[in-house]
Every structure is written in structure tokens, then in C-alpha cells.
Design an enzyme around this catalytic site. Structure first.
Site, PDB file in Angstrom:
ATOM      1  N   LYS A  41      11.652 -10.560  21.476  1.00  0.00           N
ATOM      2  CA  LYS A  41      12.269  -9.957  20.191  1.00  0.00           C
ATOM      3  C   LYS A  41      13.449  -8.704  20.835  1.00  0.00           C
ATOM      4  CE  LYS A  41       8.658  -7.577  17.733  1.00  0.00           C
ATOM      5  NZ  LYS A  41       7.504  -6.856  17.743  1.00  0.00           N
ATOM      6  N   PHE A  96       3.251   8.214   7.924  1.00  0.00           N
ATOM      7  CA  PHE A  96       2.821   7.475   6.026  1.00  0.00           C
ATOM      8  C   PHE A  96       3.700   6.969   5.591  1.00  0.00           C
ATOM      9  CE2 PHE A  96       1.963  11.270   7.137  1.00  0.00           C
ATOM     10  CZ  PHE A  96      -0.392  11.941   7.614  1.00  0.00           C
ATOM     11  N   LYS A 112      -4.370  10.845   8.692  1.00  0.00           N
ATOM     12  CA  LYS A 112      -4.135   9.508   8.536  1.00  0.00           C
ATOM     13  C   LYS A 112      -5.390   8.473   7.342  1.00  0.00           C
ATOM     14  CE  LYS A 112      -1.537   6.246   8.519  1.00  0.00           C
ATOM     15  NZ  LYS A 112      -0.540   5.042   8.423  1.00  0.00           N
ATOM     16  N   ASN A 154      -4.810   7.312   4.025  1.00  0.00           N
ATOM     17  CA  ASN A 154      -5.365   6.530   3.214  1.00  0.00           C
ATOM     18  C   ASN A 154      -6.365   5.939   2.413  1.00  0.00           C
ATOM     19  OD1 ASN A 154      -2.769   5.056   3.951  1.00  0.00           O
ATOM     20  ND2 ASN A 154      -2.946   3.793   5.467  1.00  0.00           N
ATOM     21  N   PHE A 158      -0.850   5.553  -7.866  1.00  0.00           N
ATOM     22  CA  PHE A 158      -1.344   4.912  -7.337  1.00  0.00           C
ATOM     23  C   PHE A 158      -2.970   4.770  -8.451  1.00  0.00           C
ATOM     24  CE2 PHE A 158      -1.189   3.440  -3.193  1.00  0.00           C
ATOM     25  CZ  PHE A 158       0.142   4.038  -3.047  1.00  0.00           C
ATOM     26  N   ALA A 178      -3.851  -0.229 -12.281  1.00  0.00           N
ATOM     27  CA  ALA A 178      -4.612  -1.189 -12.506  1.00  0.00           C
ATOM     28  C   ALA A 178      -4.482  -2.605 -11.896  1.00  0.00           C
ATOM     29  CB  ALA A 178      -5.238  -1.326 -13.654  1.00  0.00           C
ATOM     30  N   CYS A 191      -2.611  -2.079   6.046  1.00  0.00           N
ATOM     31  CA  CYS A 191      -2.899  -1.012   6.555  1.00  0.00           C
ATOM     32  C   CYS A 191      -4.220  -0.881   5.452  1.00  0.00           C
ATOM     33  CB  CYS A 191      -1.614  -0.716   6.233  1.00  0.00           C
ATOM     34  SG  CYS A 191      -0.023   0.082   7.440  1.00  0.00           S
ATOM     35  N   ARG A 237       0.236 -10.580   5.258  1.00  0.00           N
ATOM     36  CA  ARG A 237      -0.602  -9.604   5.452  1.00  0.00           C
ATOM     37  C   ARG A 237      -1.349  -9.535   4.461  1.00  0.00           C
ATOM     38  NH1 ARG A 237       1.182  -6.891  10.269  1.00  0.00           N
ATOM     39  NH2 ARG A 237       2.426  -6.278   9.112  1.00  0.00           N
TER      40      ARG A 237
HETATM   41  C1  UDX Z   1       0.369   1.939   2.438  1.00  0.00           C
HETATM   42  C2  UDX Z   1       0.150   3.665   1.687  1.00  0.00           C
HETATM   43  O1  UDX Z   1       0.693   4.206   1.352  1.00  0.00           O
HETATM   44  C3  UDX Z   1       0.651   4.755   3.552  1.00  0.00           C
HETATM   45  O2  UDX Z   1       1.173   5.791   3.600  1.00  0.00           O
HETATM   46  C4  UDX Z   1       0.529   4.084   4.988  1.00  0.00           C
HETATM   47  O3  UDX Z   1       1.763   4.577   5.854  1.00  0.00           O
HETATM   48  C5  UDX Z   1       0.607   2.493   5.172  1.00  0.00           C
HETATM   49  O4  UDX Z   1      -0.315   2.250   4.004  1.00  0.00           O
HETATM   50  P1  UDX Z   1       1.921  -0.017   2.456  1.00  0.00           P
HETATM   51  O5  UDX Z   1       0.512  -0.563   2.927  1.00  0.00           O
HETATM   52  O6  UDX Z   1       3.034  -0.659   2.929  1.00  0.00           O
HETATM   53  O7  UDX Z   1       1.810   1.610   2.675  1.00  0.00           O
HETATM   54  O8  UDX Z   1       1.298   0.226   0.867  1.00  0.00           O
HETATM   55  P2  UDX Z   1       1.274   0.648  -0.359  1.00  0.00           P
HETATM   56  O9  UDX Z   1       2.664   0.294  -1.325  1.00  0.00           O
HETATM   57  O10 UDX Z   1       0.455   1.521  -0.683  1.00  0.00           O
HETATM   58  O11 UDX Z   1       0.125  -0.330  -1.318  1.00  0.00           O
HETATM   59  C6  UDX Z   1      -0.604  -1.029  -0.893  1.00  0.00           C
HETATM   60  C7  UDX Z   1      -1.458  -1.758  -1.641  1.00  0.00           C
HETATM   61  O12 UDX Z   1      -2.125  -1.549  -2.815  1.00  0.00           O
HETATM   62  C8  UDX Z   1      -0.841  -3.123  -2.479  1.00  0.00           C
HETATM   63  O13 UDX Z   1      -1.520  -3.993  -1.826  1.00  0.00           O
HETATM   64  C9  UDX Z   1      -0.411  -2.524  -3.623  1.00  0.00           C
HETATM   65  O14 UDX Z   1       0.317  -3.932  -4.611  1.00  0.00           O
HETATM   66  C10 UDX Z   1      -1.488  -2.230  -3.975  1.00  0.00           C
HETATM   67  N1  UDX Z   1      -1.470  -0.964  -5.148  1.00  0.00           N
HETATM   68  C11 UDX Z   1      -1.074  -0.178  -4.809  1.00  0.00           C
HETATM   69  C12 UDX Z   1      -2.143  -1.244  -6.620  1.00  0.00           C
HETATM   70  O15 UDX Z   1      -3.061  -2.450  -6.103  1.00  0.00           O
HETATM   71  N2  UDX Z   1      -2.113  -0.068  -7.227  1.00  0.00           N
HETATM   72  C13 UDX Z   1      -1.593   0.991  -7.435  1.00  0.00           C
HETATM   73  O16 UDX Z   1      -1.115   1.855  -8.114  1.00  0.00           O
HETATM   74  C14 UDX Z   1      -0.689   0.615  -5.945  1.00  0.00           C
END
Ligand code: UDX
Length: 439
Positions: free
Chosen positions: A35, A155, A207, A211, A252, A255, A263, A330
Site C-alpha cells: 500500500k 464524522f 460517535k 451514527n 436521513f 425511505a 459504518c 461493504r
Molecule cells: C456514515 C455517517 O454518515 C458518517 O457521519 C460516519 O462517519 C460514517 O458513517 P457513510 O457510511 O459514508 O457515513 O454513509 P451515509 O451517507 O451516512 O449512508 C449510510 C447508509 O444509509 C447508506 O446505505 C444509505 O443508502 C443509507 N441512507 C442514508 C438511507 O437509506 N436513507 C437516508 O435518508 C440516508
């Protein structure tokens, strides 16, 4: 300031590049020589918009270096960030062995004459990990070393990590002494964001609590979507209506097929496990997880109800990544969906703007699956189109072209990307989440 980041995974590399961008001198350390060799050649091992440019620019400016030596990083860095994986154990608890190993290595490398060092945990860890890191450094380090320990959760969201890091909503760090807090304030002084300085335990908890709350919003809206389906209400309007309340907010509340990624699933499991071990079983979060898990089966039931059987059917699948703007598969619900469809005997023609390579490599997709050349050829002869990821180019797709290409114009939209009335005008059967089907 001279900063060292141990672990050049997703968080370590993006964080290191952004610290360099704001003017710090950063050394990114990783124990994987391949890497580091890649990075030294200017190759970026992950897909993240803007990251390659940022790394190239800061390497050229001499602010970003890469090394395989922890000792070198510990010697040069005034602040040492730990950004190594904290994977889940089979029971949902967190495997902290990488953190412990790095803490030991830092302790074994640090020398008393090197000045005050701050060891910062950036990885997502259970509350009280900071205490263990401090104990480990004391136990394995030489006498007379001066150090502080901090927790500094990230975050960042995949796909917009650079912007999240350079323009954060907030910066949270937790320490137990003013000297360490002063160092952390200096680290973040180039950023224009509100800073919340706490104790170590509160920062660690923030954290997981943040989440989990976001995951809770998703499961909440997905539950409301079920009620919409049963009552004839429209989840998009309901989400709009409740999201206009500033106390709730619209984000967020989309639906869909539920949350995935590296995460949320892991962090929610971890928070349930941590709470249980602290003597408070977090029943609410168990429900959040159950609702999320059931979302996929509910969607599959909709497809089955319309198509009747999967066997020998050709399904076009748009989306493999766990969300838009990433190649990450993932814990992707799209991949889980593909696995189920394939296991029931259908064939899949799949397309994703970024994640075809990662799906082939890590998706464990066995059965009759091919990967299309582009978004539209994916549809040729398909008996249904299933949309599993919220890429904007899917929602902006040409409906007339979709209809022309497919054998049966039926869309199962797991991300509510289209307006049902517009799809209906094209004569396409349309099923989505939390809205009545248009047939
Ligand atoms: C998340 C947190 O947002 C971030 O702050 C933290 O540091 C790491 O985890 P991430 O995993 O990159 O980030 O994805 P995110 O954009 O939060 O989406 C997570 C999942 O939720 C995705 O599968 C997305 O499709 C789903 N989602 C998100 C929904 O189904 N509905 C929503 O309204 C928002």
C-alpha cells in the site's frame, strides 16, 4: 504542526491528506508495504472524489509523506493519530486488537527525549478505549515519557469525505488534561468549525450515539413507509412534512432499502453490545437493526408478488455500491439483494457507475450474473429493472429509453428515485417504497 497518522485506510488517508492541505506536515504510516509503495508512486488505493488530487498536490508540496515505519512516525509526530480498523466480532462487539497493537508499538518506539506526545484515537471505538490506550502506553513505554491521550471521532461520509473533513459541521475531541486539549486546539486551528472539547469518554460515546441516531432516523422513516403502503399515504410527502420541522430536519429521512456500508451496521451492533456490557440493554437500537434487516425481505416480497417466480427471469440491476458516489460494496443492500435474486434462479445484468470492479472482487455473487457495458444496455431484454442504489444518474434516466430496451417495462425502485405519476405516463409499471404501486 508535525502529525502522524497510523493506518492509511479510508479514514487515515483522507484525514492525512486534509491535514496536509490545511498546512500541517503529515506522515501517513501503514504496515502494508504494498500500500505504501502504491501511495509513493501516486496511486490511490480507494475511490473517493477529490482525494487523488489532494494527495498529489500535498506530496508535491512536501507536506505529505508515507512510511512503513511506526518508529519514524512516532519520532517525527507531535501528535499521533490511530486510524486502524476496528472490525466487528461475531457477537457484534468490537475487535480492538489493532488498536492495542498500535498503542504497544507507539509505546515501544517513543523515547523520553522526544518531547510531549499526544496519542489520538480516530478509529471508532467503544467508550473507555482511551483509558486502555493510556494504560498500554504506560505499561509498555519507557520511564519518563510525557504523553497525553485524546479521542477525536470522525464524522466523514464516503463520497464526500474531503468536504466533510475540510468543512466539518463540528470538531469533537475529548481529553483529560488541558495540555493535551491545547495541542488538539492547535491541530484544528486552521479549520473554520465549531469545536466541542469534552472528556475522553464523552467524545468516544458521541460517535456511536450520532451514527445510531442517524440509523434510527432511517429505520423510523422506513417503518412510516410501511404504514404509508397500508394506508395510501405517500412517504415522500410525509417525509417532507415532518422534515420541515426544524427540530426534526429532512435529511436521513429517505425511505428505501435501509442502511448499509462499513459504518452503520457495524456501529449499531457495537453500540448495542457496549450498552449491554455496561448493564443497559439498548432495546430501541435492537429494533432499529431489526427494521433495517426486514426492509430487504419486504422489497423482495414486492418483486415476487409482481413477477410471481424469479426462476429463468432476466433482471436488470442498477446499483451495487452501498450508496451513491462510492465504489464501496461493504454491507451493501444492493449486493444482498443480488445474492437473493440469484439464489432464486433469476439471471442478473448489473450496472453501477463505480462499483462493478469491487462487486466482482468482494461481492460474493454466484450464479447467472453479467455486468453491463453501460446503464442502458443493462436493460436489454430485461423482464424487470431493480434499482438498489441512489445514484443520481438513475433518477435522471430517460424513461422512454428504459421502456424501449426492456422486455417488460416494470421498475422496482428501492430508493424512490422517480415520481410515480411521471413513470405511469410512460406506461411503465412502477413499484417503490412507501407509495402505492402504479400498474
Ligand atoms: C456514515 C455517517 O454518515 C458518517 O457521519 C460516519 O462517519 C460514517 O458513517 P457513510 O457510511 O459514508 O457515513 O454513509 P451515509 O451517507 O451516512 O449512508 C449510510 C447508509 O444509509 C447508506 O446505505 C444509505 O443508502 C443509507 N441512507 C442514508 C438511507 O437509506 N436513507 C437516508 O435518508 C440516508
Amino acid at each position: 504542526m508535525k502529525l502522524t497518522i497510523i493506518g492509511t485506510g479510508y479514514v487515515g488517508l483522507t484525514t492525512g491528506a486534509c491535514f496536509a492541505e490545511v498546512g500541517h506536515e503529515v506522515t501517513c504510516v501503514d504496515n502494508n508495504p504494498e500500500k505504501i509503495a502504491m501511495l509513493l508512486k501516486g496511486e490511490i488505493p480507494i475511490f473517493e472524489p477529490g482525494l487523488a488530487e489532494l494527495v498529489t498536490k500535498n506530496v508535491a508540496a512536501g507536506r505529505l509523506k508515507f512510511s512503513t515505519s511506526t518508529a519514524e512516525g512516532v519520532e517525527s509526530g507531535e501528535v499521533i493519530f490511530i486510524a486502524v480498523p476496528t472490525p466487528p466480532m461475531p457477537d457484534g462487539s468490537v475487535d480492538l486488537s489493532f488498536i492495542e497493537k498500535v498503542a504497544r508499538e507507539v509505546a515501544e518506539s517513543v523515547q523520553p527525549g522526544q518531547g510531549f506526545k499526544v496519542v489520538v484515537d480516530k478509529s471508532t471505538v467503544p467508550v473507555k478505549t482511551g483509558q486502555k490506550v493510556a494504560e498500554t502506553i504506560k505499561r509498555y513505554g519507557p520511564e519518563g515519557v510525557e504523553f497525553g491521550v485524546a479521542s477525536n471521532p470522525e464524522f466523514l461520509r464516503e463520497g464526500c469525505a474531503i468536504d466533510d473533513l475540510l468543512n466539518p459541521d463540528r470538531i469533537v475531541f475529548g481529553t483529560h488534561d488541558e495540555r493535551t486539549a491545547d495541542v488538539m486546539r492547535r491541530v484544528y486551528s486552521p479549520f473554520n468549525a465549531p469545536v466541542l472539547a469534552t472528556d475522553v469518554e464523552s467524545a468516544e460515546l458521541i460517535k456511536h450515539a450520532a451514527n445510531s441516531f442517524l440509523a434510527l432516523k432511517i429505520s423510523y422513516i422506513n417503518s412510516v413507509a410501511r404504514i404509508c403502503e397500508k394506508s395510501g399515504a405517500d412517504i415522500e410527502m410525509v417525509a417532507e412534512g415532518i422534515g420541515m420541522d426544524e427540530r426534526i430536519g429532512r435529511s436521513f429521512l429517505n425511505a428505501g432499502l435501509g442502511y448499509g456500508g462499513s459504518c452503520f451496521p457495524k456501529d449499531i451492533k457495537a453500540f448495542i453490545s457496549i450498552s449491554e456490557s455496561l448493564g443497559y440493554p439498548f432495546e430501541l437500537l435492537k429494533q432499529v437493526e431489526e427494521i433495517n434487516d426486514s426492509q430487504l425481505d419486504h422489497f423482495l416480497a414486492k418483486i415476487r408478488e409482481s413477477l410471481w417466480v424469479f426462476r429463468e427471469k432476466k433482471i436488470a440491476l442498477w446499483g451495487l455500491a452501498f450508496k451513491q458516489n462510492t465504489d464501496d460494496v461493504r454491507e451493501s443492500v444492493a449486493i444482498k439483494l443480488a445474492q437473493k435474486i440469484l439464489s432464486e434462479g433469476a439471471s442478473i445484468s448489473a450496472w453501477d457507475p463505480e462499483a462493478v470492479g469491487t462487486a466482482k472482487k468482494f461481492g460474493n455473487l454466484e450464479g447467472d450474473i453479467t455486468y453491463a457495458e453501460d446503464q442502458y444496455s443493462c436493460l436489454d431484454g430485461a423482464e424487470a429493472l431493480v434499482i438498489a442504489t441512489e445514484w443520481p444518474q438513475f433518477g435522471n434516466a430517460d424513461l422512454a429509453e428504459i421502456k424501449k430496451r426492456m422486455r417488460n417495462p416494470i421498475i422496482f425502485d428501492g430508493r424512490n428515485l422517480f415520481d410515480p405519476a411521471t413513470v405511469a405516463q410512460q406506461g411503465i409499471e412502477y413499484h417503490s417504497i412507501g407509495r402505492l404501486p402504479v400498474t
